[in-house]
Scaffold this motif. Sequence first.
Motif, PDB file in Angstrom:
ATOM      1  N   HIS A 186      26.765  31.899 -31.899  1.00  0.00           N
ATOM      2  CA  HIS A 186      27.180  33.199 -31.361  1.00  0.00           C
ATOM      3  C   HIS A 186      25.940  33.998 -30.946  1.00  0.00           C
ATOM      4  N   PRO A 187      25.891  34.538 -29.705  1.00  0.00           N
ATOM      5  CA  PRO A 187      24.707  35.300 -29.269  1.00  0.00           C
ATOM      6  C   PRO A 187      24.699  36.715 -29.828  1.00  0.00           C
ATOM      7  N   LEU A 188      23.531  37.157 -30.268  1.00  0.00           N
ATOM      8  CA  LEU A 188      23.318  38.555 -30.659  1.00  0.00           C
ATOM      9  C   LEU A 188      22.727  39.253 -29.437  1.00  0.00           C
ATOM     10  N   THR A 189      23.454  40.220 -28.919  1.00  0.00           N
ATOM     11  CA  THR A 189      23.166  40.710 -27.570  1.00  0.00           C
ATOM     12  C   THR A 189      22.310  41.962 -27.514  1.00  0.00           C
ATOM     13  N   HIS A 190      21.839  42.480 -28.646  1.00  0.00           N
ATOM     14  CA  HIS A 190      21.037  43.701 -28.583  1.00  0.00           C
ATOM     15  C   HIS A 190      19.734  43.419 -27.822  1.00  0.00           C
ATOM     16  N   LEU A 191      19.285  44.404 -27.067  1.00  0.00           N
ATOM     17  CA  LEU A 191      18.079  44.259 -26.244  1.00  0.00           C
ATOM     18  C   LEU A 191      16.911  44.948 -26.929  1.00  0.00           C
ATOM     19  N   GLY A 192      15.858  44.189 -27.170  1.00  0.00           N
ATOM     20  CA  GLY A 192      14.667  44.736 -27.802  1.00  0.00           C
ATOM     21  C   GLY A 192      13.406  44.235 -27.130  1.00  0.00           C
ATOM     22  N   ALA A 193      12.283  44.761 -27.594  1.00  0.00           N
ATOM     23  CA  ALA A 193      11.003  44.442 -26.961  1.00  0.00           C
ATOM     24  C   ALA A 193      10.556  43.012 -27.233  1.00  0.00           C
ATOM     25  N   THR A 194      11.163  42.326 -28.207  1.00  0.00           N
ATOM     26  CA  THR A 194      10.778  40.927 -28.423  1.00  0.00           C
ATOM     27  C   THR A 194      11.093  40.061 -27.208  1.00  0.00           C
ATOM     28  N   ASP A 253      12.031  51.687 -21.659  1.00  0.00           N
ATOM     29  CA  ASP A 253      10.728  52.309 -21.409  1.00  0.00           C
ATOM     30  C   ASP A 253      10.804  53.779 -21.802  1.00  0.00           C
ATOM     31  N   SER A 254      10.114  54.141 -22.873  1.00  0.00           N
ATOM     32  CA  SER A 254      10.132  55.527 -23.348  1.00  0.00           C
ATOM     33  C   SER A 254       9.287  56.447 -22.481  1.00  0.00           C
ATOM     34  N   GLY A 255       8.539  55.884 -21.558  1.00  0.00           N
ATOM     35  CA  GLY A 255       7.556  56.669 -20.801  1.00  0.00           C
ATOM     36  C   GLY A 255       6.171  56.554 -21.400  1.00  0.00           C
ATOM     37  N   TRP A 256       6.111  56.132 -22.699  1.00  0.00           N
ATOM     38  CA  TRP A 256       4.829  55.865 -23.366  1.00  0.00           C
ATOM     39  C   TRP A 256       4.652  54.376 -23.629  1.00  0.00           C
ATOM     40  N   GLY A 257       5.726  53.604 -23.514  1.00  0.00           N
ATOM     41  CA  GLY A 257       5.693  52.185 -23.816  1.00  0.00           C
ATOM     42  C   GLY A 257       7.091  51.698 -24.150  1.00  0.00           C
ATOM     43  N   LEU A 258       7.211  50.417 -24.442  1.00  0.00           N
ATOM     44  CA  LEU A 258       8.516  49.809 -24.691  1.00  0.00           C
ATOM     45  C   LEU A 258       8.995  50.086 -26.104  1.00  0.00           C
ATOM     46  N   ARG A 259      10.259  50.487 -26.202  1.00  0.00           N
ATOM     47  CA  ARG A 259      10.873  50.644 -27.516  1.00  0.00           C
ATOM     48  C   ARG A 259      11.154  49.272 -28.128  1.00  0.00           C
ATOM     49  N   GLY A 260      11.005  49.178 -29.432  1.00  0.00           N
ATOM     50  CA  GLY A 260      11.311  47.935 -30.114  1.00  0.00           C
ATOM     51  C   GLY A 260      12.769  47.564 -30.019  1.00  0.00           C
ATOM     52  N   VAL A 270       7.695  52.309 -30.490  1.00  0.00           N
ATOM     53  CA  VAL A 270       6.903  51.603 -29.482  1.00  0.00           C
ATOM     54  C   VAL A 270       5.855  50.770 -30.197  1.00  0.00           C
ATOM     55  N   ARG A 271       5.925  49.465 -30.032  1.00  0.00           N
ATOM     56  CA  ARG A 271       4.922  48.560 -30.580  1.00  0.00           C
ATOM     57  C   ARG A 271       3.964  48.197 -29.445  1.00  0.00           C
ATOM     58  N   VAL A 272       2.708  48.536 -29.631  1.00  0.00           N
ATOM     59  CA  VAL A 272       1.724  48.438 -28.557  1.00  0.00           C
ATOM     60  C   VAL A 272       1.572  47.003 -28.070  1.00  0.00           C
ATOM     61  N   GLN A 273       1.562  46.053 -28.984  1.00  0.00           N
ATOM     62  CA  GLN A 273       1.356  44.664 -28.585  1.00  0.00           C
ATOM     63  C   GLN A 273       2.432  44.204 -27.606  1.00  0.00           C
ATOM     64  N   GLU A 274       3.684  44.523 -27.876  1.00  0.00           N
ATOM     65  CA  GLU A 274       4.762  44.049 -27.011  1.00  0.00           C
ATOM     66  C   GLU A 274       4.727  44.740 -25.655  1.00  0.00           C
ATOM     67  N   THR A 275       4.308  46.004 -25.624  1.00  0.00           N
ATOM     68  CA  THR A 275       4.172  46.685 -24.337  1.00  0.00           C
ATOM     69  C   THR A 275       3.072  46.044 -23.504  1.00  0.00           C
ATOM     70  N   ALA A 276       1.939  45.735 -24.123  1.00  0.00           N
ATOM     71  CA  ALA A 276       0.842  45.106 -23.391  1.00  0.00           C
ATOM     72  C   ALA A 276       1.227  43.708 -22.909  1.00  0.00           C
ATOM     73  N   LEU A 277       1.942  42.950 -23.731  1.00  0.00           N
ATOM     74  CA  LEU A 277       2.412  41.635 -23.297  1.00  0.00           C
ATOM     75  C   LEU A 277       3.363  41.763 -22.113  1.00  0.00           C
ATOM     76  N   ALA A 278       4.190  42.813 -22.126  1.00  0.00           N
ATOM     77  CA  ALA A 278       5.093  43.036 -20.998  1.00  0.00           C
ATOM     78  C   ALA A 278       4.307  43.328 -19.729  1.00  0.00           C
ATOM     79  N   VAL A 279       3.278  44.174 -19.831  1.00  0.00           N
ATOM     80  CA  VAL A 279       2.450  44.488 -18.663  1.00  0.00           C
ATOM     81  C   VAL A 279       1.829  43.208 -18.104  1.00  0.00           C
ATOM     82  N   ALA A 280       1.240  42.398 -18.988  1.00  0.00           N
ATOM     83  CA  ALA A 280       0.591  41.167 -18.534  1.00  0.00           C
ATOM     84  C   ALA A 280       1.601  40.194 -17.945  1.00  0.00           C
TER      85      ALA A 280
END
Length: 703
Positions: A494-502, A540-547, A565-575
């Motif tokens: 069964h899929p868990l459908t919540h959307l997060g920064a992972t 996108d909170s405007g400061w980075g990605l919400r977890g 906002v977890r900085v690592q996941e936002t930077a990975l998203a940018v890259a």
Amino acid sequence: MHQPTPPATADDNHRRRDGPSRLPAVEGAPGQPLDRAPRPTPSRPAPGPPGARRADGLPPTHTALICVALPGLAISTEQGQLSGQGLEGFYRAGRRVLARCQVRVAGREPLPVQARMTGADSARFVGTLRASPVAGPDPDVVVERTRHADGTERITLRSFALHPLRLPLEVALGTDLADLSAIASGTPGPELPATVHDSGLRWATPTGNASVTADPPPADALASAGLLRWQFELPPGGTVSVELRVRPDGAGPLLAVGRAATSPLAPARAAGDDPRVPALLRTSIDDLQALLLRDPAHPSDTYLAAGAPWRCGPAPADALAAARMTLPLGTRLAAGTLRTLARTQLRGPGPQSGMIPGPRRDAGAHLPPGCTGTEATLLFPALLAEARRWGFPERETRELLPAAERCLTWLRAAADDHTYLCDPQPGGPARSETQAHAHRAALLGADLLDAYDRPGGTGLRQWAAELRKAFRTDFWVEDRGGGRPAAALTADGHPLTHLGATAVHLLDTGLLGAGRLAVGLLDKVQTEQLARLLGDPAMDSGWGLRGLGAKEAGHNPFGHRAGAVRVQETALAVAGLAAAGYDKEAGGLLRGLLAAAEHFDHRLPEMFAGEQRSDGTAPLPHPAACRPAATAAACGVLLLTALVGIRPDAPAGTVTLRPVHSAPLGELGLTGLRVAGAPFSVRVSRLGLAMVEEAADGLQLGM
């Protein structure tokens, strides 16, 4: 050597910290502690009276000035005085060697007027007072204190009076010699009685001791009051200083790894149209230097602690992730990290053979705690493969290849005949980000095995292809908005459908030869939809990605994995977005994170609140976040090098540049990077055109 960890209670999950000499417990066993942001781990039993109650919450860190030069820390408030409250004090290897250091001049405390960090390992505090009876409303004495993580503090008095002044200086000292774990749990114990020792004071317990010495020696030392006194005569414009040295008895001066001449990180610099860029890279590298640790059994091997103050010991997944993001600063940090963790790799029969052990990690309300051991095991071969592309020496690659092979063998055995890699506990879910890590490890690992004529590459690629085909169907949830990737599949599919920064890990595919990126788990249409979702205000909170997206059940803007906002996941998203060609979405996240960094004096914490940005607001700090943190500091390197799109292939003697054509920060120049073991400098114009300005002899620009 690995040391077993006793079963943790619920409270232990909030206060465990990896001590600098400890390695993490084997991940996945029942009762293993969680890897959360505030995770102090006792290396000795915490002092305190029997039955002492735990204080509500952790001492806050968001207003603290934290000087770091591991294994030393100095934690202060903006007042400058160390009162012994909360986290205040000087620390060495997780123990508070001095808790209280209060200065009085002429019987009064100076009025605090400024406090600021002057480097990753130092802070400066300025106070004033009126010492002359005819001074009027203006202060005529300035008291300056410079505090260093190595355990030194200099107190300087400057007189601006018109007449000579006689100024008595008193410094009140005290300590509890408490472990950081006891302080975090609210049971540090009482202050200890002092004795006069040498040119200062000393405190002792059966398990440790510490002393403070002063230069010049005090005129008077009162052990019962913990007081040192001086009398100074200052002429008009005169200056006098006292230096205090705090350290455990018998310990020499602190030799911080990051301050050694043999630091593994290149001193790169940035310049360009955006004035925030130089400060971000400079602060990032300074913080990384401050968090370096040395393997005590192998002093030539260095790696990064996860963060201060709570996680000043080894955290394998964080250390590997940070080493991977800092490959543009050279491969020596990757070498030390890989060698250190290879020595912890589990051997022998059993399902955990080949794993890099690590503690569990909290995953929010929708999923059980995750496996940092699994993540570390999958990161190991990927880091080795990419480090080789950046110029990791062939001899060292061959030495580490058996450990990488064991990681890949574990991957195939853990997946067995199944399509997905599930959590190790019975009935554990198949997480989206775990599949992304596994897919990248398989493809980069196969590339590595082929390069050294080792078997197994074909099987890994076949498994990755099957995973990719199934993932694009099973993990994609169609909806009226265009669909989204599932966060996980339960044991029954069964899929868990919540959307997060992972979900950003799906964009991080890894580097192959000739400047090519590995294929990802998502197809082109799905990648485009994920890019759109990440750019939406719900994420996108405007400061980075919400977890966790703002519209998802259980969203909490301060939640460690539930909306902060977890900085690592936002930077990975940018890259990842930049590499996939989604310049608009990458640029928006980049500018938001740079704006947040400016509010944090360019020292990004591991996380901050995911409150929506609006005019006149600032990002809200998280009161328990590590700052500095290894992955957050490494993100400064990743963000800027991702804009240039550096893709080296040192074995082939080439480097390919794929800059972001929209040039979201205008002109950008990076100097002092390392590619193929030599300095590398590059500049990107306002038109998004890249030009190499310095490189190793014979390195060719790839197409």
